[in-house]
Design a protein around this motif. Structure first.
Motif, PDB file in Angstrom:
ATOM      1  N   ASP A  27       0.668  -1.281  -0.021  1.00  0.00           N
ATOM      2  CA  ASP A  27      -0.071  -0.073  -0.036  1.00  0.00           C
ATOM      3  C   ASP A  27       0.789   1.245   0.049  1.00  0.00           C
ATOM      4  OD1 ASP A  27      -2.440   1.531   0.251  1.00  0.00           O
ATOM      5  OD2 ASP A  27      -1.974   1.921   2.316  1.00  0.00           O
ATOM      6  N   LYS A  30       2.827   1.549  -3.592  1.00  0.00           N
ATOM      7  CA  LYS A  30       1.874   1.959  -4.564  1.00  0.00           C
ATOM      8  C   LYS A  30       1.727   3.555  -4.407  1.00  0.00           C
ATOM      9  CE  LYS A  30      -1.859  -0.307  -6.045  1.00  0.00           C
ATOM     10  NZ  LYS A  30      -1.676  -0.373  -7.088  1.00  0.00           N
ATOM     11  N   ILE A  41       7.549  -2.602  -9.303  1.00  0.00           N
ATOM     12  CA  ILE A  41       7.696  -2.909  -8.130  1.00  0.00           C
ATOM     13  C   ILE A  41       8.816  -4.020  -7.825  1.00  0.00           C
ATOM     14  CG2 ILE A  41       6.550  -3.534  -5.903  1.00  0.00           C
ATOM     15  CD1 ILE A  41       5.365  -1.002  -7.035  1.00  0.00           C
ATOM     16  N   ALA A 178       3.420  -0.832 -10.669  1.00  0.00           N
ATOM     17  CA  ALA A 178       2.566   0.139  -9.618  1.00  0.00           C
ATOM     18  C   ALA A 178       1.245  -0.050 -10.116  1.00  0.00           C
ATOM     19  CB  ALA A 178       3.208   1.342  -9.705  1.00  0.00           C
ATOM     20  N   SER A 179       0.637  -0.242 -11.499  1.00  0.00           N
ATOM     21  CA  SER A 179      -0.549  -0.216 -11.753  1.00  0.00           C
ATOM     22  C   SER A 179      -1.348  -1.426 -11.260  1.00  0.00           C
ATOM     23  CB  SER A 179      -0.662  -0.122 -13.422  1.00  0.00           C
ATOM     24  OG  SER A 179      -0.085  -1.124 -13.936  1.00  0.00           O
ATOM     25  N   GLU A 182      -3.497  -4.328  -5.304  1.00  0.00           N
ATOM     26  CA  GLU A 182      -2.780  -4.690  -4.193  1.00  0.00           C
ATOM     27  C   GLU A 182      -2.993  -6.376  -4.119  1.00  0.00           C
ATOM     28  OE1 GLU A 182      -3.742  -2.707  -0.478  1.00  0.00           O
ATOM     29  OE2 GLU A 182      -3.614  -0.888  -1.516  1.00  0.00           O
ATOM     30  N   SER A 216       9.396   0.693  -5.121  1.00  0.00           N
ATOM     31  CA  SER A 216       9.029   1.078  -6.674  1.00  0.00           C
ATOM     32  C   SER A 216      10.240   1.526  -7.424  1.00  0.00           C
ATOM     33  CB  SER A 216       7.973   1.747  -6.821  1.00  0.00           C
ATOM     34  OG  SER A 216       8.418   3.408  -6.317  1.00  0.00           O
TER      35      SER A 216
END
Length: 231
Positions: A27, A30, A41, A178-179, A182, A216
Motif C-alpha cells: 500500500d 503503490k 515494484i 505500480a498499476s 494490491e 518501486s
C-alpha cells in the motif's frame, strides 16, 4: 545522492525504521509510485547464504500468477523440429550457430531471456563471456535449458522470472507494476516467496532471509517483517 522533493515527501509518509506486513508495505509503495511511467515494484532479499560455496547457491524460477507487467523478448537456440516448435510457441527469435557473430561481434542483445535445447549448449557456451555477466546464460535450474521449448517459452511469456544470488548474496526480483492491484502484487509476492523459501540450501545455518525491502523504481524502500514472509 541528492533526492528530489517527491522522494523526500514519500520518505516522510511512513516510518523508515519500522518493519511492515506485506499488505501495508505494498500500500505504501503503490501510493509513493508517482512517476510519469508505470514503475516496476521490486523485492530485495538479503540472505544468510554464502554464494562462494556451491552448496549455498540459490537459483531458480517461478511463474508469477499475474505476470510482471512487462512484455519479454525470448531468444531460443534450437535446430530442426525444435526450432519450428519454438517459433510456433511465440519465441521472438530462433536460431543457432549463425547468431554467434551477431551477438559476439555486433553486440546484438535485443532479447530478455535465452532458452536453449541441451544439444545447443556447446554453441551457446561460446557466448559465455557476453551472456554470463548479463545473467542471460541458459541454465537447467531456471528451466531455460530444456527440450520442452514450448513450455519454456509459454512460461516466460506468462510471467516466469528467475531469481538468483548476486555477489553480495542478495536476491533482486520484480513482483509486478505500480498499476497492479494490491491483491495482484500480494499474489505475486506469495508465489515468489514460496519458491525462494523452498530453495533454501540445507547447508545454510541460522537465518535464511536476513532482511527484505520492497520498493518501486523511483520510490523509497519499505522494510518487511521477515518472520512473516519466511513461515
Amino acid at each position: 545522492m541528492k533526492r528530489g522533493k517527491k522522494y523526500q515527501d514519500a520518505v516522510k509518509s511512513f516510518d523508515k525504521k519500522a518493519l511492515y506486513e506485506i499488505k501495508d508495505a505494498i500500500d505504501i509503495v503503490k501510493k509513493n509510485a508517482t512517476a510519469k511511467f508505470d514503475e516496476t515494484i521490486e523485492l530485495h532479499l538479503r540472505t544468510g547464504c554464502d554464494g562462494r560455496h556451491a552448496d549455498q547457491q540459490v537459483r531458480g524460477a517461478v511463474v508469477l500468477p499475474h505476470g510482471t507487467g512487462k512484455s519479454v523478448k525470448v531468444l531460443v537456440f534450437a535446430k530442426g523440429a525444435k526450432a519450428d516448435e519454438a517459433q510456433a510457441a511465440g519465441a521472438d527469435f530462433v536460431g543457432g550457430e549463425e547468431l554467434i557473430p551477431k551477438i559476439q561481434n555486433d553486440g546484438w542483445l535485443d532479447f530478455d531471456v535465452v532458452v536453449a535445447t541441451p544439444d545447443m549448449m556447446g554453441v551457446v557456451g561460446r557466448l559465455g563471456r557476453v551472456l554470463g555477466p548479463k545473467g542471460l546464460m541458459p541454465n537447467p535450474k531456471a528451466g531455460t535449458v530444456t527440450m520442452d521449448v514450448t513450455k519454456a517459452v509459454n512460461d516466460i511469456k506468462a510471467g516466469k522470472i528467475e531469481y538468483r544470488l548476486d555477489k553480495a548474496n542478495i536476491i533482486h526480483v520484480p513482483v509486478g507494476k505500480a498499476s497492479f492491484t494490491e491483491d495482484q502484487l500480494s499474489d505475486n509476492f506469495r508465489a515468489l516467496m514460496g519458491a525462494v523459501n523452498k530453495a533454501r540450501p540445507a547447508s545454510v545455518k541460522g537465518q535464511y532471509i536476513k532482511s527484505a525491502v520492497i520498493t518501486s523504481t523511483m520510490g523509497p524502500g519499505v522494510k518487511l517483517n521477515v518472520t512473516k514472509i519466511t513461515e
